[in-house]
Design a protein around this motif. Structure first.
Motif, PDB file in Angstrom:
ATOM      1  N   LEU A 117       0.848  -1.317   0.006  1.00 26.12           N
ATOM      2  CA  LEU A 117      -0.208  -0.062  -0.015  1.00 26.12           C
ATOM      3  C   LEU A 117       0.958   1.157   0.089  1.00 26.12           C
ATOM      4  CD1 LEU A 117      -3.169  -0.764   2.349  1.00 26.12           C
ATOM      5  CD2 LEU A 117      -2.997  -0.529   0.006  1.00 26.12           C
ATOM      6  N   LEU A 118       1.874   1.322   0.814  1.00 25.97           N
ATOM      7  CA  LEU A 118       2.867   2.485   0.861  1.00 25.97           C
ATOM      8  C   LEU A 118       3.607   2.830  -0.577  1.00 25.97           C
ATOM      9  CD1 LEU A 118       4.383   4.628   2.589  1.00 25.97           C
ATOM     10  CD2 LEU A 118       5.953   2.962   2.976  1.00 25.97           C
ATOM     11  N   ALA A 119       4.013   1.568  -1.407  1.00 25.38           N
ATOM     12  CA  ALA A 119       4.572   1.818  -2.455  1.00 25.38           C
ATOM     13  C   ALA A 119       3.433   2.170  -3.479  1.00 25.38           C
ATOM     14  CB  ALA A 119       5.028   0.442  -3.109  1.00 25.38           C
ATOM     15  N   THR A 120       2.208   1.672  -3.401  1.00 23.38           N
ATOM     16  CA  THR A 120       1.229   2.228  -4.130  1.00 23.38           C
ATOM     17  C   THR A 120       1.070   3.696  -4.056  1.00 23.38           C
ATOM     18  OG1 THR A 120       0.259  -0.046  -4.380  1.00 23.38           O
ATOM     19  CG2 THR A 120      -1.082   1.847  -5.172  1.00 23.38           C
ATOM     20  N   PHE A 121       0.776   4.104  -2.930  1.00 22.65           N
ATOM     21  CA  PHE A 121       0.627   5.590  -2.471  1.00 22.65           C
ATOM     22  C   PHE A 121       1.909   6.316  -2.965  1.00 22.65           C
ATOM     23  CE2 PHE A 121       0.898   9.072   0.687  1.00 22.65           C
ATOM     24  CZ  PHE A 121      -0.196   9.526   0.382  1.00 22.65           C
ATOM     25  N   ILE A 122       3.072   6.030  -2.935  1.00 22.24           N
ATOM     26  CA  ILE A 122       4.016   6.653  -3.572  1.00 22.24           C
ATOM     27  C   ILE A 122       3.962   6.738  -5.034  1.00 22.24           C
ATOM     28  CG2 ILE A 122       6.539   6.759  -4.015  1.00 22.24           C
ATOM     29  CD1 ILE A 122       6.791   5.316  -0.910  1.00 22.24           C
TER      30      ILE A 122
END
Length: 69
Positions: free
Chosen positions: A54-59
Motif C-alpha cells: 500500500l505504501l509503494a502504491t501510494f508513492i
C-alpha cells in the motif's frame, strides 16, 4: 475514443487506474518473497507485505500526480 476533438484521455486513464493496480500487485508479490526469509510468522509477514505494498502504491500515485501537473 471516438471522434471527440481534443487530446486522447487514454494515457491518463491508464496511469490513473491500471498503473497503481499493477504496482500494488507486483510490490505485494515482491514483498511477500523478500519477507519470506526474514519473518517466520506468516500472519505478520502477510500484514507487513500488505502495508508495504500500500505504501509503494501510494508513492506511485503521488509521483503520477506530480508528473501530470
Amino acid at each position: 475514443m471516438g471522434d471527440s476533438p481534443g487530446p486522447s484521455v487514454a494515457l491518463k486513464a491508464i496511469l490513473a487506474f491500471l498503473l497503481p493496480l499493477m504496482v500494488f500487485i507486483v510490490s505485494l508479490a515482491v514483498f511477500e518473497r523478500v519477507l519470506d526469509g526474514a519473518i517466520t510468522t506468516e500472519q505478520v509477514q502477510t500484514v507487513l507485505s500488505f502495508v508495504l505494498a500500500l505504501l509503494a502504491t501510494f508513492i506511485c500515485v503521488l509521483i503520477t500526480r506530480v508528473i501530470n501537473k
